[in-house]
Design a protein around this motif. Sequence first.
Motif, PDB file in Angstrom:
ATOM      1  N   LYS A 128       4.631   7.029  -2.830  1.00 31.45           N
ATOM      2  CA  LYS A 128       4.640   5.577  -2.634  1.00 31.45           C
ATOM      3  C   LYS A 128       3.714   5.175  -1.491  1.00 31.45           C
ATOM      4  O   LYS A 128       2.965   4.194  -1.594  1.00 31.45           O
ATOM      5  CB  LYS A 128       6.065   5.102  -2.342  1.00 31.45           C
ATOM      6  CG  LYS A 128       6.185   3.596  -2.184  1.00 31.45           C
ATOM      7  CD  LYS A 128       7.633   3.181  -1.981  1.00 31.45           C
ATOM      8  CE  LYS A 128       7.746   1.660  -1.836  1.00 31.45           C
ATOM      9  NZ  LYS A 128       9.150   1.233  -1.640  1.00 31.45           N
ATOM     10  N   ARG A 129       3.746   5.938  -0.395  1.00 30.69           N
ATOM     11  CA  ARG A 129       2.879   5.637   0.748  1.00 30.69           C
ATOM     12  C   ARG A 129       1.412   5.717   0.360  1.00 30.69           C
ATOM     13  O   ARG A 129       0.603   4.871   0.748  1.00 30.69           O
ATOM     14  CB  ARG A 129       3.158   6.627   1.883  1.00 30.69           C
ATOM     15  CG  ARG A 129       4.443   6.388   2.651  1.00 30.69           C
ATOM     16  CD  ARG A 129       4.648   7.493   3.668  1.00 30.69           C
ATOM     17  NE  ARG A 129       5.824   7.285   4.506  1.00 30.69           N
ATOM     18  CZ  ARG A 129       6.285   8.180   5.371  1.00 30.69           C
ATOM     19  NH1 ARG A 129       5.666   9.350   5.506  1.00 30.69           N
ATOM     20  NH2 ARG A 129       7.354   7.917   6.096  1.00 30.69           N
ATOM     21  N   THR A 132       0.395   2.786  -1.812  1.00 32.79           N
ATOM     22  CA  THR A 132       0.257   1.585  -0.993  1.00 32.79           C
ATOM     23  C   THR A 132      -1.037   1.624  -0.199  1.00 32.79           C
ATOM     24  O   THR A 132      -1.761   0.625  -0.100  1.00 32.79           O
ATOM     25  CB  THR A 132       1.449   1.445  -0.022  1.00 32.79           C
ATOM     26  OG1 THR A 132       2.657   1.322  -0.771  1.00 32.79           O
ATOM     27  CG2 THR A 132       1.283   0.217   0.868  1.00 32.79           C
ATOM     28  N   GLN A 135      -3.928   0.816  -2.410  1.00 34.62           N
ATOM     29  CA  GLN A 135      -3.986  -0.625  -2.657  1.00 34.62           C
ATOM     30  C   GLN A 135      -4.563  -1.349  -1.445  1.00 34.62           C
ATOM     31  O   GLN A 135      -5.386  -2.260  -1.586  1.00 34.62           O
ATOM     32  CB  GLN A 135      -2.590  -1.169  -2.957  1.00 34.62           C
ATOM     33  CG  GLN A 135      -2.054  -0.798  -4.326  1.00 34.62           C
ATOM     34  CD  GLN A 135      -0.669  -1.392  -4.548  1.00 34.62           C
ATOM     35  OE1 GLN A 135       0.242  -1.221  -3.732  1.00 34.62           O
ATOM     36  NE2 GLN A 135      -0.499  -2.102  -5.631  1.00 34.62           N
ATOM     37  N   GLN A 136      -4.129  -0.938  -0.261  1.00 39.86           N
ATOM     38  CA  GLN A 136      -4.635  -1.542   0.972  1.00 39.86           C
ATOM     39  C   GLN A 136      -6.148  -1.413   1.055  1.00 39.86           C
ATOM     40  O   GLN A 136      -6.859  -2.375   1.364  1.00 39.86           O
ATOM     41  CB  GLN A 136      -4.006  -0.866   2.191  1.00 39.86           C
ATOM     42  CG  GLN A 136      -2.536  -1.136   2.385  1.00 39.86           C
ATOM     43  CD  GLN A 136      -1.961  -0.296   3.512  1.00 39.86           C
ATOM     44  OE1 GLN A 136      -2.571   0.673   3.961  1.00 39.86           O
ATOM     45  NE2 GLN A 136      -0.784  -0.652   3.976  1.00 39.86           N
ATOM     46  N   PHE A 202       0.093  -9.512   0.988  1.00 38.08           N
ATOM     47  CA  PHE A 202       0.062  -8.049   1.003  1.00 38.08           C
ATOM     48  C   PHE A 202      -0.739  -7.556   2.203  1.00 38.08           C
ATOM     49  O   PHE A 202      -0.336  -6.631   2.906  1.00 38.08           O
ATOM     50  CB  PHE A 202      -0.553  -7.519  -0.292  1.00 38.08           C
ATOM     51  CG  PHE A 202      -0.615  -6.012  -0.368  1.00 38.08           C
ATOM     52  CD1 PHE A 202       0.490  -5.284  -0.758  1.00 38.08           C
ATOM     53  CD2 PHE A 202      -1.779  -5.331  -0.041  1.00 38.08           C
ATOM     54  CE1 PHE A 202       0.443  -3.897  -0.822  1.00 38.08           C
ATOM     55  CE2 PHE A 202      -1.840  -3.948  -0.099  1.00 38.08           C
ATOM     56  CZ  PHE A 202      -0.722  -3.234  -0.494  1.00 38.08           C
ATOM     57  N   THR A 206       1.013  -5.460   5.316  1.00 40.94           N
ATOM     58  CA  THR A 206       0.596  -4.077   5.554  1.00 40.94           C
ATOM     59  C   THR A 206      -0.363  -3.960   6.731  1.00 40.94           C
ATOM     60  O   THR A 206      -0.912  -2.893   6.996  1.00 40.94           O
ATOM     61  CB  THR A 206      -0.071  -3.488   4.295  1.00 40.94           C
ATOM     62  OG1 THR A 206      -1.123  -4.361   3.855  1.00 40.94           O
ATOM     63  CG2 THR A 206       0.938  -3.328   3.181  1.00 40.94           C
TER      64      THR A 206
END
Length: 213
Positions: A128-129, A132, A135-136, A202, A206
């Motif tokens: 998951k990290r 993410t 995506q970042q 988002f 983040t």
Amino acid sequence: MNSESHPAIVFVVDDDEAVRDSLRWVIESAGFKVKTYPSAGEFLKKLDPSQSGCLVLDVRMPEMSGLQLQKLLSEKNNPLPVIFISAHGSVPDAVGALHGGAIDFLMKPFDNQILLERIERSIKLDRKRRETRQQQEEIAQRVAQLTSRERQVMELIVKGKPNKVVAIELGISTKTVEIHRARVMEKLEAKNLADLIHLARFLEDTNVESSPN
């Protein structure tokens, strides 16, 4: 068992060979891929930051302790989750490990099923990290394409301000705002205002920083 084309790896770092061999057998029997190392230094030599998985780490080892390795990985922004194991761990050790973000601190001897459950949880967390983070990076790359003016327009639009208000606040014409807005939507690949707001939130949630052109 992880069935990805590039399966997660459970890294075991312990200076006791018997412990390493025992853990390898237990973890591999549950279907996980395992790599073992006798020291933190040996682990760091072979570390591939792009490899997903988790780290089963002894607390007290020569040269570099498990806590020191955990701190180093954190400083390198490596997302690999850590599960500490120890035969002589103290309360300060446990507190330090958990405060540093460890998944758990298990005292030897421990229940193998508990270890396997922690490993499963850690691998899911790591996946998951990494998703993410990807995506970042993708969104940050899009935002980096914006000019300073486009960034200003975007920030006001996502606050719900209409084009006329944006134009007044920035001292430009409404037509110019519309042009900048269209470019923002195109560069960020946003289909509509709701999509743009989602991307902006988002980035904020983040803590992604992108310097405008």
